[in-house]
Design a protein around this motif. Sequence first.
Motif, PDB file in Angstrom:
ATOM      1  N   TYR A  98      -2.300  -1.943  10.206  1.00 48.79           N
ATOM      2  CA  TYR A  98      -1.926  -1.957   9.238  1.00 48.79           C
ATOM      3  C   TYR A  98      -2.354   0.097   8.741  1.00 48.79           C
ATOM      4  CZ  TYR A  98      -3.288  -6.660   8.261  1.00 48.79           C
ATOM      5  OH  TYR A  98      -2.978  -8.082   7.996  1.00 48.79           O
ATOM      6  N   LYS A  99      -1.460   0.149   8.277  1.00 48.49           N
ATOM      7  CA  LYS A  99      -1.857   2.057   6.947  1.00 48.49           C
ATOM      8  C   LYS A  99      -1.723   1.669   5.771  1.00 48.49           C
ATOM      9  CE  LYS A  99       1.353   3.154  10.705  1.00 48.49           C
ATOM     10  NZ  LYS A  99       0.891   2.147  12.361  1.00 48.49           N
ATOM     11  N   TRP A 100      -2.566   3.101   5.034  1.00 49.21           N
ATOM     12  CA  TRP A 100      -3.264   3.190   4.172  1.00 49.21           C
ATOM     13  C   TRP A 100      -1.466   3.588   3.503  1.00 49.21           C
ATOM     14  CZ3 TRP A 100      -6.639   1.599   2.376  1.00 49.21           C
ATOM     15  CH2 TRP A 100      -8.453   1.516   3.011  1.00 49.21           C
TER      16      TRP A 100
ATOM     17  N   HIS B 294      -6.423  -5.924   3.504  1.00 47.80           N
ATOM     18  CA  HIS B 294      -6.341  -5.272   5.136  1.00 47.80           C
ATOM     19  C   HIS B 294      -8.013  -6.264   5.611  1.00 47.80           C
ATOM     20  CE1 HIS B 294      -7.898  -1.744   3.629  1.00 47.80           C
ATOM     21  NE2 HIS B 294      -9.007  -1.857   4.508  1.00 47.80           N
TER      22      HIS B 294
ATOM     23  N   GLY C  64      -0.095   6.394   5.438  1.00 42.85           N
ATOM     24  CA  GLY C  64       1.108   6.435   6.606  1.00 42.85           C
ATOM     25  C   GLY C  64      -0.088   6.631   7.153  1.00 42.85           C
TER      26      GLY C  64
ATOM     27  N   ASP D  14       3.820   2.765   0.416  1.00 45.36           N
ATOM     28  CA  ASP D  14       5.545   2.001   1.812  1.00 45.36           C
ATOM     29  C   ASP D  14       5.172   1.379   2.139  1.00 45.36           C
ATOM     30  OD1 ASP D  14       7.068   3.727  -0.543  1.00 45.36           O
ATOM     31  OD2 ASP D  14       7.168   5.165   0.239  1.00 45.36           O
ATOM     32  N   GLN D  15       3.529   1.208   2.063  1.00 36.03           N
ATOM     33  CA  GLN D  15       3.378   0.220   3.648  1.00 36.03           C
ATOM     34  C   GLN D  15       3.139  -1.193   2.975  1.00 36.03           C
ATOM     35  OE1 GLN D  15       3.405   1.956   6.992  1.00 36.03           O
ATOM     36  NE2 GLN D  15       4.016   4.221   5.761  1.00 36.03           N
TER      37      GLN D  15
ATOM     38  N   TYR E 184       0.880  -0.868   0.217  1.00 36.62           N
ATOM     39  CA  TYR E 184      -0.332   0.397  -0.089  1.00 36.62           C
ATOM     40  C   TYR E 184       0.745   0.994   0.040  1.00 36.62           C
ATOM     41  CZ  TYR E 184      -4.339  -3.085   1.693  1.00 36.62           C
ATOM     42  OH  TYR E 184      -5.454  -3.636   1.370  1.00 36.62           O
TER      43      TYR E 184
ATOM     44  N   GLU F 178      -3.555   5.078   9.111  1.00 39.92           N
ATOM     45  CA  GLU F 178      -3.949   4.490  10.546  1.00 39.92           C
ATOM     46  C   GLU F 178      -5.703   4.058   9.375  1.00 39.92           C
ATOM     47  OE1 GLU F 178      -6.819   2.232  13.481  1.00 39.92           O
ATOM     48  OE2 GLU F 178      -5.271   3.978  14.548  1.00 39.92           O
TER      49      GLU F 178
END
Length: 298
Positions: A172-174, A291, A177, A146-147, A144, A179
């Motif tokens: 989990y982050k978009w 996710h 960055g 860089d996540q 996602y 949440e």
Amino acid sequence: MDINAANLEALNKNYSVDWQKGIAWKPPVDLSFLFMDVKSTSAANFYAWLNLIPGFREWVGDRIFFNVQSQKFEVSNVPYEASVTMGKSVIDDDKDGGYSVYAPIIRQMAEAWPQLLHELVVAVLTGNPTCFTASALFANSHAYGDQIIDNLVTDALSETSFNAAFEARAGYKWANGKEIPGTFTHLIVGEKLRKTGYELVLNQYLSVAGGSTSGNPNYKKCELVVLPSLTGTYDDYWFLSDASGSMRPICRQIRQVPVPLMDTNPATVMRSGKVDYMADGRAAAAPTFPHLIYGGRL
């Protein structure tokens, strides 16, 4: 019953009632928390699952328009058919034109459609198809931005692996960055893991050393769903699904609901010695956001 247009049309109308009863059948396990129905008006649907879901911000100065990144994800509809042949002699000889003989078959034929739609959803769980991130639905490296979303483990279902799944979900982050809100709401297991699942989320008290008990911190943390389809190769599989928001981890698209067609031409029936009853439909199922689902695949 005489083979003529009026009698065949009357028989077709009677069968249509049975068809509607059958197609209204619902699978014994409700998976509506796991999928969402999506309209389909062509051979395939293109989905732009977003890498970045913009949220609200305090409006200070000019608006800020996010450059929403997306990846087109194509899901093609698959054609399905069901056909039966009814013998002319049965229709000739039976006092109700074969209705009582074939009506149960027509109902079961119609029931096969909602059962198929159910199986398409289950197949996404067990088959682990590729999703919009270009990885399998259950994988350790969904990008996602860089996540990274990791929604796959090969550990058996236990208190440790269950808690680890919720801990992973909390991180989990978009792509921006932020949440990803939500939490897992349903634990899905097969019959083999029914007892384990019950002890995890439905047993209010846990046994501890010395014969005493303590409160179960995971009591009713999520709903337990026992899915008989998770058997054989899949009997040790377990899944956690997030139905806390409007999105679901699986999209089920229906292009064409089957409408039955019966041969009511007396000449054709007399020539072939049979009455054909047939139907066809188109549908598909595919993953949405990784996710929203977590898989223990041993």
